[in-house]
Scaffold this motif. Structure first.
Motif, PDB file in Angstrom:
ATOM      1  N   LEU A   1       0.831  -1.210   0.000  1.00  0.00           N
ATOM      2  CA  LEU A   1       0.000   0.000   0.000  1.00  0.00           C
ATOM      3  C   LEU A   1       0.865   1.259   0.000  1.00  0.00           C
ATOM      4  CD1 LEU A   1      -2.764  -1.106   2.538  1.00  0.00           C
ATOM      5  CD2 LEU A   1      -3.048  -0.792   0.068  1.00  0.00           C
TER       6      LEU A   1
ATOM      7  N   PHE B   1      -2.277   5.431   0.607  1.00  0.00           N
ATOM      8  CA  PHE B   1      -3.243   4.335   0.448  1.00  0.00           C
ATOM      9  C   PHE B   1      -3.425   3.554   1.741  1.00  0.00           C
ATOM     10  CE2 PHE B   1      -1.976   4.795  -4.118  1.00  0.00           C
ATOM     11  CZ  PHE B   1      -3.220   5.214  -4.567  1.00  0.00           C
TER      12      PHE B   1
ATOM     13  N   TYR C   1      -6.936   2.812   3.428  1.00  0.00           N
ATOM     14  CA  TYR C   1      -7.270   1.453   3.841  1.00  0.00           C
ATOM     15  C   TYR C   1      -7.748   1.434   5.295  1.00  0.00           C
ATOM     16  CZ  TYR C   1      -6.763  -3.361   5.315  1.00  0.00           C
ATOM     17  OH  TYR C   1      -7.003  -4.593   5.855  1.00  0.00           O
TER      18      TYR C   1
ATOM     19  N   THR D   1      -4.284  -5.496  -2.555  1.00  0.00           N
ATOM     20  CA  THR D   1      -2.905  -5.915  -2.830  1.00  0.00           C
ATOM     21  C   THR D   1      -2.628  -7.350  -2.405  1.00  0.00           C
ATOM     22  OG1 THR D   1      -2.381  -4.721  -0.786  1.00  0.00           O
ATOM     23  CG2 THR D   1      -1.818  -3.630  -2.854  1.00  0.00           C
TER      24      THR D   1
ATOM     25  N   LEU E   1      -5.863   0.723  -7.046  1.00  0.00           N
ATOM     26  CA  LEU E   1      -5.739   1.679  -5.942  1.00  0.00           C
ATOM     27  C   LEU E   1      -6.012   3.097  -6.433  1.00  0.00           C
ATOM     28  CD1 LEU E   1      -2.548   0.310  -4.132  1.00  0.00           C
ATOM     29  CD2 LEU E   1      -4.898   0.208  -3.290  1.00  0.00           C
TER      30      LEU E   1
ATOM     31  N   ILE F   1      -9.849  -0.262  -2.798  1.00  0.00           N
ATOM     32  CA  ILE F   1      -8.898  -0.495  -1.715  1.00  0.00           C
ATOM     33  C   ILE F   1      -9.049  -1.888  -1.114  1.00  0.00           C
ATOM     34  CG2 ILE F   1      -7.985   0.408   0.462  1.00  0.00           C
ATOM     35  CD1 ILE F   1      -7.779   2.403  -1.839  1.00  0.00           C
TER      36      ILE F   1
END
Length: 276
Positions: free
Chosen positions: A80, A86, A90, A221, A235, A240
């Protein structure tokens, strides 16, 4: 047999620790034992934990993408990065899933100076400011200077009111979140000062890992059926969480995946989040 940790420390290979981490992937005990037996045939004196992880990940992936994705969780959170942007988004989604109202990236004027706040939470009229400490490298921990600094920011903000969720909100709590770990002194100082902490393994029964696993709040991810560039594109599209694509494949079409690729990604996502 001696192995080398991320920190550079040299320790004995611990079969039971490896087994515990593999079981957290969702794989059954029989598969985990097979994976460990295969790993034990390949490891050698001075092998790194990173190399052992890669072996385990590869072996799990042959059995199940979702097992490998769950085992890949900590690396997925590191993906991230490299900045904390990010990760902050998240964390906001994680608490949104727990019934909080959230806002991100606010600038508030304190008594003395202005402050950039990563995430704000509201639940049952309690408003909490969150400071996120993202680290791209596993060995970097948050020491006592972090809660000391955040406490001074909280103290500068807590006596004023702000238009956050309503026009007259007061910040009453402060939480620091890291994807790595806090040092013992950092935890002691935070407890003494009334600050809440959340890290990969703290608190013991409600840490970042358990929050994610217990509620299937996996970051996009995690997915092994996507490339790094495809994850980055999602992203950027503000996708997310893995959950966000399960009933909405439109974002996967936007990043150029074929129909067969989309089917594979959704299968992994559904198994990972137990939507089966």
């Amino acid at each position: 047999m001696k192995i080398i940790k991320h920190s550079g420390d040299i320790v004995d290979f611990d079969r039971s620790k490896l087994k515990t981490s593999l079981l957290k992937s969702g794989a059954n005990e029989s598969l985990v034992d097979q994976v460990i037996e295969s790993i034990e045939k390949k490891i050698y004196e001075g092998i790194t934990t990173k190399s052992i992880y890669k072996l385990a990940f590869s072996l799990l992936k042959k059995s199940s993408n979702s097992h490998a994705a769950r085992y890949n969780l900590r690396v997925a959170i590191e993906l991230l990065g490299p900045t904390g942007f990010f990760f902050e988004k998240y964390i906001s989604r994680l608490f949104l899933s727990e019934g909080y109202q959230t806002r991100i990236n606010l600038t508030l004027q304190g008594k003395c100076i202005s402050h950039e706040i990563d995430v704000m939470l509201k639940k049952e009229e309690i408003i909490t400011m969150i400071e996120c400490k993202f680290h791209a490298k596993r060995e970097v921990n948050s020491d006592v200077k972090v809660p000391m600094y955040i406490l001074s920011r909280f103290n500068d903000l807590k006596d004023k009111t702000y238009p956050i969720f309503s026009n007259n909100d007061k910040i009453s709590k402060c939480k620091i979140i890291t994807n790595n770990r806090f040092t013992t002194d950092a935890i002691t100082f935070a407890m003494c000062s009334g600050l809440d902490l959340l890290s990969w393994d703290y608190p013991i029964n409600n840490n970042l890992r358990t929050k994610i696993d217990n509620n299937n709040l996996y970051p996009i991810t995690c997915l092994t059926t996507l490339s790094l560039s495809e994850k980055d594109k999602l992203l950027i599209l503000d996708v997310i969480m893995v959950k966000e694509i399960i009933n909405n494949s439109e974002s996967l079409e936007k990043i150029g995946l074929s129909t067969s690729r989309i089917k594979n990604v959704l299968k992994e996502a559904s198994e990972l989040c137990k939507y089966i």
